[in-house]
Structures are given as structure tokens and as C-alpha cells.
Design an enzyme around this catalytic site. Structure first.
Site, PDB file in Angstrom:
ATOM      1  N   GLY A   1      -8.438  -3.266  -0.596  1.00  0.00           N
ATOM      2  CA  GLY A   1      -9.739  -3.785  -1.010  1.00  0.00           C
ATOM      3  C   GLY A   1     -10.892  -3.123  -0.265  1.00  0.00           C
ATOM      4  O   GLY A   1     -12.050  -3.522  -0.407  1.00  0.00           O
TER       5      GLY A   1
ATOM      6  N   ASP B   1      -1.152  -4.756   2.149  1.00  0.00           N
ATOM      7  CA  ASP B   1      -0.678  -4.060   0.946  1.00  0.00           C
ATOM      8  C   ASP B   1       0.795  -3.689   1.063  1.00  0.00           C
ATOM      9  O   ASP B   1       1.503  -3.665   0.063  1.00  0.00           O
ATOM     10  CB  ASP B   1      -1.541  -2.828   0.696  1.00  0.00           C
ATOM     11  CG  ASP B   1      -2.987  -3.218   0.490  1.00  0.00           C
ATOM     12  OD1 ASP B   1      -3.249  -3.981  -0.453  1.00  0.00           O
ATOM     13  OD2 ASP B   1      -3.837  -2.826   1.301  1.00  0.00           O
TER      14      ASP B   1
ATOM     15  N   GLY C   1      -9.404  -9.967   0.772  1.00  0.00           N
ATOM     16  CA  GLY C   1      -8.446  -9.747  -0.313  1.00  0.00           C
ATOM     17  C   GLY C   1      -8.106 -11.025  -1.058  1.00  0.00           C
ATOM     18  O   GLY C   1      -8.515 -12.125  -0.674  1.00  0.00           O
TER      19      GLY C   1
ATOM     20  N   LYS D   1       5.163  -7.292  -1.324  1.00  0.00           N
ATOM     21  CA  LYS D   1       4.543  -6.385  -0.340  1.00  0.00           C
ATOM     22  C   LYS D   1       5.540  -5.873   0.709  1.00  0.00           C
ATOM     23  O   LYS D   1       5.177  -5.044   1.542  1.00  0.00           O
ATOM     24  CB  LYS D   1       3.405  -7.115   0.396  1.00  0.00           C
ATOM     25  CG  LYS D   1       2.374  -7.783  -0.510  1.00  0.00           C
ATOM     26  CD  LYS D   1       1.500  -6.764  -1.165  1.00  0.00           C
ATOM     27  CE  LYS D   1       0.370  -7.341  -1.980  1.00  0.00           C
ATOM     28  NZ  LYS D   1      -0.624  -8.085  -1.258  1.00  0.00           N
TER      29      LYS D   1
ATOM     30  N   LYS E   1      -2.990  -1.515   5.057  1.00  0.00           N
ATOM     31  CA  LYS E   1      -4.043  -2.393   4.579  1.00  0.00           C
ATOM     32  C   LYS E   1      -5.203  -1.551   4.045  1.00  0.00           C
ATOM     33  O   LYS E   1      -5.216  -0.352   4.227  1.00  0.00           O
ATOM     34  CB  LYS E   1      -4.538  -3.299   5.719  1.00  0.00           C
ATOM     35  CG  LYS E   1      -3.506  -4.364   6.074  1.00  0.00           C
ATOM     36  CD  LYS E   1      -3.979  -5.314   7.163  1.00  0.00           C
ATOM     37  CE  LYS E   1      -5.312  -5.919   6.926  1.00  0.00           C
ATOM     38  NZ  LYS E   1      -5.475  -6.601   5.632  1.00  0.00           N
TER      39      LYS E   1
ATOM     40  N   GLU F   1     -11.411  -5.309   9.294  1.00  0.00           N
ATOM     41  CA  GLU F   1     -10.155  -6.045   9.484  1.00  0.00           C
ATOM     42  C   GLU F   1      -9.468  -5.611  10.778  1.00  0.00           C
ATOM     43  O   GLU F   1      -8.927  -6.428  11.520  1.00  0.00           O
ATOM     44  CB  GLU F   1      -9.205  -5.792   8.311  1.00  0.00           C
ATOM     45  CG  GLU F   1      -9.670  -6.448   7.028  1.00  0.00           C
ATOM     46  CD  GLU F   1      -8.809  -6.124   5.829  1.00  0.00           C
ATOM     47  OE1 GLU F   1      -8.841  -6.890   4.869  1.00  0.00           O
ATOM     48  OE2 GLU F   1      -8.099  -5.097   5.851  1.00  0.00           O
TER      49      GLU F   1
ATOM     50  N   ASP G   1      -4.746 -12.457   7.761  1.00  0.00           N
ATOM     51  CA  ASP G   1      -5.124 -11.451   6.766  1.00  0.00           C
ATOM     52  C   ASP G   1      -3.952 -11.129   5.835  1.00  0.00           C
ATOM     53  O   ASP G   1      -2.790 -11.349   6.200  1.00  0.00           O
ATOM     54  CB  ASP G   1      -5.580 -10.163   7.478  1.00  0.00           C
ATOM     55  CG  ASP G   1      -6.584  -9.376   6.657  1.00  0.00           C
ATOM     56  OD1 ASP G   1      -6.676  -9.609   5.432  1.00  0.00           O
ATOM     57  OD2 ASP G   1      -7.292  -8.530   7.244  1.00  0.00           O
TER      58      ASP G   1
HETATM   59  O1  LIG Z   1      -8.987  -4.240   2.211  1.00  0.00           O
HETATM   60  C1  LIG Z   1      -8.257  -5.153   1.847  1.00  0.00           C
HETATM   61  C2  LIG Z   1      -7.263  -5.786   2.675  1.00  0.00           C
HETATM   62  O2  LIG Z   1      -6.608  -4.922   3.560  1.00  0.00           O
HETATM   63  C3  LIG Z   1      -6.309  -6.742   2.004  1.00  0.00           C
HETATM   64  O3  LIG Z   1      -5.786  -7.559   3.010  1.00  0.00           O
HETATM   65  C4  LIG Z   1      -5.155  -6.096   1.304  1.00  0.00           C
HETATM   66  O4  LIG Z   1      -5.623  -5.133   0.403  1.00  0.00           O
HETATM   67  C5  LIG Z   1      -4.293  -7.131   0.566  1.00  0.00           C
HETATM   68  O5  LIG Z   1      -5.048  -7.722  -0.437  1.00  0.00           O
HETATM   69  P1  LIG Z   1      -4.453  -8.720  -1.491  1.00  0.00           P
HETATM   70  O6  LIG Z   1      -4.205 -10.014  -0.787  1.00  0.00           O
HETATM   71  O7  LIG Z   1      -5.528  -8.835  -2.548  1.00  0.00           O
HETATM   72  O8  LIG Z   1      -3.200  -8.119  -2.050  1.00  0.00           O
END
Ligand SMILES: O=C[C@H](O)[C@H](O)[C@H](O)COP(=O)(O)O
Length: 227
Positions: free
Chosen positions: A100, A87, A30, A124, A97, A106, A84
Site C-alpha cells: 500500500g 504482504d 492497509g 500471506k 511490506k 511503518e 501492522d
Molecule cells: O504499505 C502497506 C502495508 O505494508 C500493508 O501492511 C501491507 O501492504 C498489507 O496490506 P493488506 O492488509 O491490505 O493486505
């Protein structure tokens, strides 16, 4: 850089301070993790010795770009720390999560780590999970049947489409984005989803998180199991 991007960069930089020499890392996916990988690469260039297992092809690509050494589960099955993004994060450190599409790898990586560090900006943080549609990874074969079974749990599943194409995960599966609006019992829902034939995994990360770093324009706050 936009304010939202700056907050991601700030929390990612803070998270790198949790990485110690010799650690085996789980490397999440992400846009927040992009900044983490960049910062980690700089520390590696300055002599930090680590290896990491990436949770997506994209993260593996960033690792190559930033010279972060990679390993895989054939060489090590226990990681010291997985880092990690997420969301959504609720007050009990339960997560959604998979925005992405990387949720399966993950979860495998987080489950094999002694500590799971989550890095987010304050947007978030939620009182209840569920406003963000829950990603559920399912096998393509018979996906319509699986979608109906998931819908019966009280949501509207929508097959993920990206740029007019059906989205395919790194594992060759589909993602259903499931609008539940409010998930009051994440553990129960997780168990119900995991028991359905055709479901590979879902984006609820229940009782997995050790610590959450949260950036706002003033500071980076820490939320952990004790706080
Ligand atoms: O599949 C994606 C993951 O779970 C990400 O960690 C999550 O979507 C957060 O992504 P971002 O940092 O782009 O908000």
C-alpha cells in the site's frame, strides 16, 4: 462480506486483545488494519485508554473516523506495541511490506516499538519471500539511476503507477516494485538496498517481528520467534 475480507476481520479482532489499557501504539496501514482500527475504535468507545501513532494519512483518517486518539513522535519516542499487516511472511518471521506504499513510516514506527505484532490471513504465508514484488521507496530526483542500480541486484524494478498516475508516497517519494521472484537472503538484500544512494527504504522487514497472528477459516494461529 467476501471470505478474504472475513479472514482479515477475524485476525484484526484477535489482535485487539493484545492491546492493554494505557498502551502507546503504532498503527499500521492497509486493508487488514482497517478492521483493526474499527475494532480498536469500539474498544476506545467502551473506555479503553490508548494513544497511537499512524503510519499513513489513510490510517490517520480512519483513526479520526473511529475516534482513536492519536499522538506523534514529538510527544513520545517509545511505543509499547506496533500492529501492522504484511504482504508476505516467511517461516523466520521476515516480511515484505509496502503493497500500500506505507513502508517507510511503518518501518520507523515498528522500529520504535517494544513489540511488533503482524496480522495476516493465511494467503500471506510463504516459504520464501519474493513472489510479491518488493516495494522500494526512492527519491524522485534521478530515479532512473537508482532504478538501474536496484536492477543490478537481480530484479526488474517497475515504477508504481496508480490510476494512470505515478504513485507518490505520503513522504513525496516514488515506489519501485521490484520482481526478484525468490529472495533467499533477506538480510543481505536489505543491506544492499539500504546502501544505495537514492533509496529511502525498502519493504523488507528483517528481524523486526515479535509475533504473527494468522487467520484461516477455522482458527487464528500464532507464530512467534520461539515457535
Ligand atoms: O504499505 C502497506 C502495508 O505494508 C500493508 O501492511 C501491507 O501492504 C498489507 O496490506 P493488506 O492488509 O491490505 O493486505
Amino acid at each position: 462480506m467476501r471470505k478474504a475480507e472475513q479472514l482479515k476481520q477475524i485476525v484484526a479482532k484477535e489482535a485487539v486483545n493484545y492491546v492493554k489499557d494505557g498502551m502507546k501504539l503504532g498503527l499500521g496501514s492497509g486493508s487488514t488494519m482497517y478492521f483493526f482500527m474499527k475494532e480498536l475504535g469500539e474498544r476506545v468507545n467502551n473506555g479503553l485508554k490508548i494513544v497511537g501513532i499512524p503510519t499513513s494519512n489513510k490510517t490517520a483518517e480512519w483513526a479520526r473516523d473511529f475516534h482513536v486518539p492519536l499522538t506523534d513522535f514529538s510527544k513520545t519516542q517509545e511505543l509499547d506495541l506496533a500492529i501492522d499487516g504484511a504482504d508476505e511472511v516467511d517461516p523466520n518471521l521476515q516480511l515484505i511490506k509496502g503493497g500500500g506504499g506505507a513502508l517507510l513510516r511503518e518501518k520507523v514506527v515498528a522500529a520504535s516499538a517494544k513489540e511488533f505484532l503482524v496480522i495476516v490471513d493465511e494467503s500471506k504465508i510463504v516459504e520464501h519471500l519474493g513472489k510479491f514484488p518488493l516495494p522500494v521507496e526512492i527519491v524522485p530526483f534521478g530515479w532512473e539511476v537508482t532504478a538501474n542500480k536496484i536492477a543490478a541486484l537481480g530484479c526488474e524494478p517497475e515504477r508504481r503507477i496508480v490510476n494512470d498516475n505515478v504513485y507518490i508516497t505520503d513522504n513525496g517519494n516514488y515506489i519501485l516494485d521490484c520482481k526478484f521472484d525468490k529472495i533467499t537472503e533477506p538480510e543481505k538484500l536489505n543491506n544492499e538496498l539500504q546502501s544505495l544512494v537514492g533509496v529511502v527504504d525498502n519493504g523488507l522487514f528483517v528481524n523486526m517481528t515479535s509475533k504473527v497472528l494468522i487467520s484461516n477459516p477455522e482458527q487464528v494461529k500464532v507464530m512467534d520467534k520461539e515457535s
